[in-house]
Write a protein that holds these residues in place. Structure first.
Motif, PDB file in Angstrom:
ATOM      1  N   ALA A  18      -9.583 -17.882  16.137  1.00  0.00           N
ATOM      2  CA  ALA A  18      -9.216 -16.717  15.326  1.00  0.00           C
ATOM      3  C   ALA A  18      -7.951 -16.061  15.862  1.00  0.00           C
ATOM      4  N   LEU A  19      -7.829 -15.953  17.180  1.00  0.00           N
ATOM      5  CA  LEU A  19      -6.625 -15.362  17.769  1.00  0.00           C
ATOM      6  C   LEU A  19      -5.394 -16.215  17.469  1.00  0.00           C
ATOM      7  N   ALA A  20      -5.555 -17.530  17.533  1.00  0.00           N
ATOM      8  CA  ALA A  20      -4.429 -18.420  17.238  1.00  0.00           C
ATOM      9  C   ALA A  20      -3.967 -18.263  15.797  1.00  0.00           C
ATOM     10  N   GLU A  21      -4.911 -17.946  14.916  1.00  0.00           N
ATOM     11  CA  GLU A  21      -4.583 -17.858  13.490  1.00  0.00           C
ATOM     12  C   GLU A  21      -4.085 -16.479  13.075  1.00  0.00           C
ATOM     13  N   PHE A  22      -4.615 -15.437  13.683  1.00  0.00           N
ATOM     14  CA  PHE A  22      -4.358 -14.094  13.164  1.00  0.00           C
ATOM     15  C   PHE A  22      -3.530 -13.182  14.070  1.00  0.00           C
ATOM     16  N   SER A  23      -3.448 -13.450  15.359  1.00  0.00           N
ATOM     17  CA  SER A  23      -2.750 -12.515  16.247  1.00  0.00           C
ATOM     18  C   SER A  23      -1.245 -12.658  16.134  1.00  0.00           C
ATOM     19  N   ASN A  24      -0.532 -11.614  16.584  1.00  0.00           N
ATOM     20  CA  ASN A  24       0.931 -11.669  16.605  1.00  0.00           C
ATOM     21  C   ASN A  24       1.434 -11.233  17.982  1.00  0.00           C
ATOM     22  N   GLN A  25       2.717 -11.400  18.206  1.00  0.00           N
ATOM     23  CA  GLN A  25       3.294 -11.191  19.543  1.00  0.00           C
ATOM     24  C   GLN A  25       3.294  -9.735  19.974  1.00  0.00           C
ATOM     25  N   ASN A  26       3.053  -8.821  19.067  1.00  0.00           N
ATOM     26  CA  ASN A  26       3.051  -7.398  19.414  1.00  0.00           C
ATOM     27  C   ASN A  26       1.676  -6.911  19.877  1.00  0.00           C
ATOM     28  N   GLN A  27       0.704  -7.790  19.893  1.00  0.00           N
ATOM     29  CA  GLN A  27      -0.663  -7.392  20.205  1.00  0.00           C
ATOM     30  C   GLN A  27      -1.084  -7.858  21.602  1.00  0.00           C
ATOM     31  N   GLU A  28      -1.920  -7.047  22.228  1.00  0.00           N
ATOM     32  CA  GLU A  28      -2.572  -7.469  23.458  1.00  0.00           C
ATOM     33  C   GLU A  28      -3.946  -7.995  23.077  1.00  0.00           C
ATOM     34  N   THR A  29      -4.245  -9.212  23.465  1.00  0.00           N
ATOM     35  CA  THR A  29      -5.454  -9.862  22.985  1.00  0.00           C
ATOM     36  C   THR A  29      -6.436 -10.185  24.111  1.00  0.00           C
ATOM     37  N   CYS A  30      -7.669 -10.386  23.698  1.00  0.00           N
ATOM     38  CA  CYS A  30      -8.722 -10.820  24.622  1.00  0.00           C
ATOM     39  C   CYS A  30      -9.585 -11.839  23.886  1.00  0.00           C
ATOM     40  N   ALA A  31      -9.717 -13.014  24.467  1.00  0.00           N
ATOM     41  CA  ALA A  31     -10.513 -14.072  23.844  1.00  0.00           C
ATOM     42  C   ALA A  31     -11.988 -13.897  24.158  1.00  0.00           C
ATOM     43  N   ILE A  32     -12.827 -14.120  23.149  1.00  0.00           N
ATOM     44  CA  ILE A  32     -14.269 -14.094  23.353  1.00  0.00           C
ATOM     45  C   ILE A  32     -14.687 -15.456  23.911  1.00  0.00           C
ATOM     46  N   THR A  33     -15.173 -15.452  25.146  1.00  0.00           N
ATOM     47  CA  THR A  33     -15.649 -16.674  25.797  1.00  0.00           C
ATOM     48  C   THR A  33     -17.077 -16.423  26.279  1.00  0.00           C
ATOM     49  N   LYS A  34     -17.577 -17.294  27.119  1.00  0.00           N
ATOM     50  CA  LYS A  34     -18.910 -17.103  27.687  1.00  0.00           C
ATOM     51  C   LYS A  34     -18.960 -15.906  28.620  1.00  0.00           C
ATOM     52  N   ASP A  35     -17.793 -15.479  29.101  1.00  0.00           N
ATOM     53  CA  ASP A  35     -17.717 -14.308  29.980  1.00  0.00           C
ATOM     54  C   ASP A  35     -17.678 -13.047  29.125  1.00  0.00           C
ATOM     55  N   LEU A  36     -18.816 -12.662  28.611  1.00  0.00           N
ATOM     56  CA  LEU A  36     -18.889 -11.518  27.713  1.00  0.00           C
ATOM     57  C   LEU A  36     -18.648 -10.198  28.435  1.00  0.00           C
ATOM     58  N   ASP A  37     -18.926 -10.149  29.727  1.00  0.00           N
ATOM     59  CA  ASP A  37     -18.641  -8.932  30.498  1.00  0.00           C
ATOM     60  C   ASP A  37     -17.142  -8.626  30.479  1.00  0.00           C
ATOM     61  N   ALA A  38     -16.325  -9.669  30.545  1.00  0.00           N
ATOM     62  CA  ALA A  38     -14.868  -9.473  30.510  1.00  0.00           C
ATOM     63  C   ALA A  38     -14.436  -8.899  29.171  1.00  0.00           C
ATOM     64  N   VAL A  39     -15.074  -9.334  28.106  1.00  0.00           N
ATOM     65  CA  VAL A  39     -14.756  -8.817  26.768  1.00  0.00           C
ATOM     66  C   VAL A  39     -15.125  -7.336  26.679  1.00  0.00           C
ATOM     67  N   ILE A  40     -16.318  -6.994  27.137  1.00  0.00           N
ATOM     68  CA  ILE A  40     -16.761  -5.594  27.100  1.00  0.00           C
ATOM     69  C   ILE A  40     -15.851  -4.726  27.959  1.00  0.00           C
ATOM     70  N   ASN A  41     -15.469  -5.209  29.122  1.00  0.00           N
ATOM     71  CA  ASN A  41     -14.586  -4.435  30.003  1.00  0.00           C
ATOM     72  C   ASN A  41     -13.214  -4.227  29.373  1.00  0.00           C
ATOM     73  N   PHE A  42     -12.708  -5.235  28.694  1.00  0.00           N
ATOM     74  CA  PHE A  42     -11.420  -5.104  27.993  1.00  0.00           C
ATOM     75  C   PHE A  42     -11.510  -4.013  26.925  1.00  0.00           C
ATOM     76  N   ILE A  43     -12.563  -4.048  26.141  1.00  0.00           N
ATOM     77  CA  ILE A  43     -12.737  -3.045  25.081  1.00  0.00           C
ATOM     78  C   ILE A  43     -12.900  -1.657  25.684  1.00  0.00           C
ATOM     79  N   ARG A  44     -13.694  -1.569  26.732  1.00  0.00           N
ATOM     80  CA  ARG A  44     -13.955  -0.269  27.379  1.00  0.00           C
ATOM     81  C   ARG A  44     -12.670   0.348  27.932  1.00  0.00           C
ATOM     82  N   GLU A  45     -11.784  -0.490  28.440  1.00  0.00           N
ATOM     83  CA  GLU A  45     -10.508  -0.008  28.982  1.00  0.00           C
ATOM     84  C   GLU A  45      -9.541   0.383  27.867  1.00  0.00           C
ATOM     85  N   LYS A  46      -9.423  -0.448  26.857  1.00  0.00           N
ATOM     86  CA  LYS A  46      -8.410  -0.236  25.820  1.00  0.00           C
ATOM     87  C   LYS A  46      -8.794   0.848  24.819  1.00  0.00           C
ATOM     88  N   ILE A  47     -10.102   1.087  24.634  1.00  0.00           N
ATOM     89  CA  ILE A  47     -10.531   2.093  23.674  1.00  0.00           C
ATOM     90  C   ILE A  47     -10.111   3.494  24.112  1.00  0.00           C
TER      91      ILE A  47
END
Length: 210
Positions: free
Chosen positions: A39-68
């Protein structure tokens, strides 16, 4: 008090023309974007900071918690966010009041549509990373099953399970694969034939009277 939102945007069953304008607008203008690698490969653009959803779901939650704390975070969910998606994980980690969901078309919804079949009285279950109970799977007259599958619980394996739970060999099954894509395939067959055929993985199965 932080008033920034987590936007959970459904991206539909796969093909771009199935994504809603509302979801696409949020995704394209997001400062922080979360989603699967494809999805990131298809929809993201160079102006965005992205985080991939992988098996490391804690990393995803931490990214959201920081950026929100800085701005809105848009999380892309395949299919409809309300149907076996990352939404449940987000609700466990963030207050529902800061979560906004943009619904979309699920692969299950599309599979029923392809058969011109209403689904309001169907039993919808998931074999994706789990196994429904025998009670939910057992045969009943007029019963229609809509089933999510994965690699292990594929069309052949699930057909065998249903035969063990009282479904007849001649029960109808529709194997719906790659829905919305150019190579979409819908195989209409019987449980016994599906059980003895090459397995189709990560598809939707519709079983019963269609």
């Amino acid at each position: 008090m932080n008033s920034k939102k987590i936007i959970v945007a459904g991206i539909g069953p796969g093909a771009k023309n199935f994504i809603t304008p509302a979801a696409l607008e949020k995704i394209s203008t997001a400062r922080f974007l979360v989603g699967g690698n494809r999805a990131l490969a298809e929809f993201s653009n160079q102006n965005q900071e992205t985080c991939a959803i992988t098996k490391d779901l804690d990393a995803v939650i931490n990214f959201i918690r920081e950026k929100i704390l800085i701005d809105e975070v848009v999380v892309m969910a395949s299919g409809d966010p309300g149907y076996y998606s990352i939404l449940d994980l987000l609700r466990k980690n963030f207050a529902p009041e800061i979560i906004e969901v943009i619904p979309s078309i699920s692969s299950m919804q599309l599979a029923f549509a392809k058969l011109a079949l209403s689904w309001h009285s169907s039993t919808l279950l998931s074999f994706h990373g789990r196994r429904p109970s025998d009670e939910d799977l057992k045969f009943a007259p007029e019963k229609i099953l809509g089933l999510l599958t994965d690699n292990e619980f594929n069309s052949a394996a699930i057909s065998k399970i249903l035969l063990e739970n009282g479904w007849s060999e001649n029960s109808k099954i529709a194997i719906c694969a790659r829905l919305s894509y150019p190579d979409e395939k819908i195989i209409r067959t019987t449980l016994i034939e599906a059980a003895n055929s090459a397995p189709v993985k990560n598809c939707i199965l519709i079983v019963g009277r269609w």
